[in-house]
Motif scaffolding. Sequence first.
Motif, mmCIF file in Angstrom:
data_model
loop_
_atom_site.group_PDB
_atom_site.id
_atom_site.type_symbol
_atom_site.label_atom_id
_atom_site.label_comp_id
_atom_site.label_asym_id
_atom_site.label_seq_id
_atom_site.Cartn_x
_atom_site.Cartn_y
_atom_site.Cartn_z
ATOM 1 N N PHE A 7 0.930 -1.313 0.060
ATOM 2 C CA PHE A 7 -0.067 -0.074 0.015
ATOM 3 C C PHE A 7 0.860 1.192 0.114
ATOM 4 O O PHE A 7 1.997 1.196 0.639
ATOM 5 N N VAL A 8 0.403 2.422 -0.800
ATOM 6 C CA VAL A 8 1.003 3.605 -0.477
ATOM 7 C C VAL A 8 -0.095 4.528 -0.430
ATOM 8 O O VAL A 8 -1.227 4.528 -0.835
ATOM 9 N N GLU A 9 0.029 5.414 0.641
ATOM 10 C CA GLU A 9 -1.112 6.317 1.003
ATOM 11 C C GLU A 9 -0.358 7.697 1.270
ATOM 12 O O GLU A 9 0.756 7.795 1.779
ATOM 13 N N THR A 10 -1.344 8.713 1.125
ATOM 14 C CA THR A 10 -1.050 10.094 1.365
ATOM 15 C C THR A 10 -2.198 10.758 1.876
ATOM 16 O O THR A 10 -3.212 10.288 1.452
ATOM 17 N N GLY A 11 -1.962 11.667 2.786
ATOM 18 C CA GLY A 11 -3.381 12.430 3.054
ATOM 19 C C GLY A 11 -2.806 13.374 4.073
ATOM 20 O O GLY A 11 -1.620 14.031 4.025
#
Length: 147
Positions: A7-11
């Motif tokens: 998974f790769v997440e940004t926020g």
Amino acid sequence: MRGYKGFVETGYIFDLSDYDANRFTLSTTHGYQFNNYLFVGGGLGLNCYTDADLYSVPIFASFRANFTKNKITPFADIKSGYAAGDVEGAFVTFGVGVRFALAKKMALNLKLEYAYQEYDYEYYYGSHYYYDNESINGIGIKFGFEF
């Protein structure tokens, strides 16, 4: 859906405490998908605090549950670990979201997340060093890609 999963997440996390600790986040998580419903892994991230020139690097264990095996499915996840850097301390996040399947093992994710971060710090007063900690709480939105 059994096997390796990443998974790769940004926020962005909006601070709920009194410390102006809003932060941009980026993380990657890798681990094992046991079946359509259960994932266990670990990861590494980067938090950039927008109201101060501060950074932290969270290292965490991650647990995720998908609630159905449809193309669009709700999920929940928990990440827990320790953040090193300018803002050090234990942390935990709880998230709920929706997974949008793209291909056999790929999907986009949209998540609402609650983040709790302890902030361990030291200060010098009256010729002594003192150690203390505070808690930083926030609510954020995350966008992710899984592969």
